[in-house]
Design an enzyme around this catalytic site. Structure first.
Site, PDB file in Angstrom:
ATOM      1  N   ILE A   1     -30.379 -32.694 -10.234  1.00 54.56           N
ATOM      2  CA  ILE A   1     -31.262 -32.840 -10.075  1.00 54.56           C
ATOM      3  C   ILE A   1     -31.846 -34.073 -10.708  1.00 54.56           C
ATOM      4  O   ILE A   1     -31.224 -33.920 -12.114  1.00 54.56           O
ATOM      5  CB  ILE A   1     -32.449 -31.491  -9.946  1.00 54.56           C
ATOM      6  N   ASP A   2     -32.580 -34.997 -10.205  1.00 58.74           N
ATOM      7  CA  ASP A   2     -33.377 -35.603 -11.366  1.00 58.74           C
ATOM      8  C   ASP A   2     -33.223 -35.694 -12.044  1.00 58.74           C
ATOM      9  O   ASP A   2     -34.433 -34.105 -12.214  1.00 58.74           O
ATOM     10  CB  ASP A   2     -34.224 -37.191 -10.140  1.00 58.74           C
TER      11      ASP A   2
END
Length: 391
Positions: free
Chosen positions: A263-264
């Site tokens: 995930i970012d």
């Protein structure tokens, strides 16, 4: 603002992830391409450092320039990579081709070629910031005639035939890059080296109580509530300051945890870290069979219409990620579904500071909008907040 619920469960093959994204709020999601992009200016120049060398100099307006009290020839004075600075230094990437007189341990060659302290080079290697290829890759279009000449000189068939290390390999195979993991690794003449002298740093890693972020520990996996401002599994130049590394230490595990998905960096939420290589394959199979679903909670400064939002992203693996609402041939399709959008109180000053919330010039700061988002597109090869690989 009410903290969004963070859910993680395995049920009927479904893994539900709810992530909070407290980065730069989006004024209107459909207008992703409306703000002007700041392009990275890149220039290449040649220099001689007892070897044929390729050097890239980058200037980037939005990179925080770390101040250094001492400098040598305009460059900061190097010591060690720890303690971690509060900001990343401006990018500095060195591209070198080892000459005959440079054969030997990689640490010794880099020390002579770049005049860097041995302990600093050892730190770079530990961070995964030094890469090599047996044969020098093709120079970029911006390379100077001198750099092209050097490349042609070290990749001539008559030269490559003499190198036993590439026997049985095609030139393309020999140009593939790998990380150097040992400061004593031998490098022969003609070896290409890429040194990320200023690796991207993640100071937040040292501020987190990692044990308190562990949600579940099973025989084959660990579920972590990833903090914002951290990288799940590392970057091209930093595999040390990662969630996987710090979670491994927090649990006192001997075998390092392995990443199964991303995930970012700016997002927080559940991530699954594998304890075995076998479970990596199992989890990748769940992703492939659509048994894994990611749901995001994103904070927006304006109400966002429900439904599917589409944009197209330039297929270039470098910042900034350019996107467009209009179809562009060769660009990647990125789609998400806004499932809910509800009004919430604007975050107070403490939350704003903790999560680096910016109003993007939005004047109505009495309310914000919390959007539940489902990512629809296949994994994006280059990385984007709204694509399944990067989200």
């Amino acid at each position: 603002m009410r903290s969004p619920t963070l859910a993680s469960k395995f049920s009927n093959g479904l893994f539900l992830v709810s992530c909070r994204s407290y980065g730069r709020p989006v004024a209107l999601l459909p207008n992703l391409a409306s703000s002007p992009a700041r392009l990275v200016s890149t220039s290449f120049r040649s220099r001689t450092v007892k070897a044929a060398a390729f050097e890239c100099d980058f200037s980037k307006s939005d990179v925080a320039h770390a101040s250094s009290p001492n400098s040598v020839n305009g460059l900061q004075e190097y010591d060690r990579l720890l303690p971690c600075p509060s900001h990343s230094s401006p990018p500095r990437i060195e591209h070198l081709v080892v000459p005959e007189e440079g054969e030997g341990p990689v640490l010794d060659y880099i020390r002579r070629a770049l005049d860097l302290p041995p302990l600093f080079i050892a730190d770079l290697i530990h961070f995964g910031a030094v890469h090599y290829a047996i044969v020098c890759p093709q120079p970029p279009p911006t390379a100077t005639p001198e750099q092209v000449r050097v490349f042609k000189e070290v990749t001539k068939p008559s030269v490559l035939r003499k190198r036993a290390s590439i026997k049985g390999k095609t030139v393309r195979e020999a140009q593939k890059t790998f990380r150097i993991s040992d400061p004593g690794q031998f490098v022969e003449a003609g070896t290409y080296l890429r040194i990320h002298v200023h690796p991207k740093r993640f100071p937040r890693c040292y501020e987190i109580d990692w044990k308190s972020r562990i949600i579940a520990v099973a025989e084959s996996y660990v579920v972590l509530d990833k903090p914002a401002g951290t990288s799940v599994g590392g970057t091209t130049d930093n595999i040390e300051e990662t969630c996987a590394t710090f979670a491994t230490r927090a649990l006192g595990l001997v075998e390092p945890l392995k990443t199964t998905h991303q995930i970012d960096n700016c997002s927080e939420g559940c991530v699954v870290l594998a304890r075995t290589k076998e479970y990596c394959s199992v989890f990748h199979g769940k992703i492939r069979d659509k048994k894994v679903k990611k749901l995001y909670l994103a904070l927006a400064a304006a109400p966002t219409p429900l439904g599917i939002i589409t944009h197209y992203m330039r297929p270039v693996n470098m910042a900034p990620r350019l996107v467009s609402e209009e179809f562009t041939k060769g660009w990647y399709l990125c789609q998400l579904e806004v499932m809910e959008c509800k009004e919430v109180a604007w975050p107070d000053s403490i939350v704003e500071a903790e999560y680096c919330v910016e109003d993007c010039g939005w004047t109505k700061k009495n309310v914000a909008y919390e959007c539940k988002i489902n990512l629809l597109t296949d994994p994006c090869p280059v990385g984007c907040l709204w694509c399944t690989n990067c989200g």
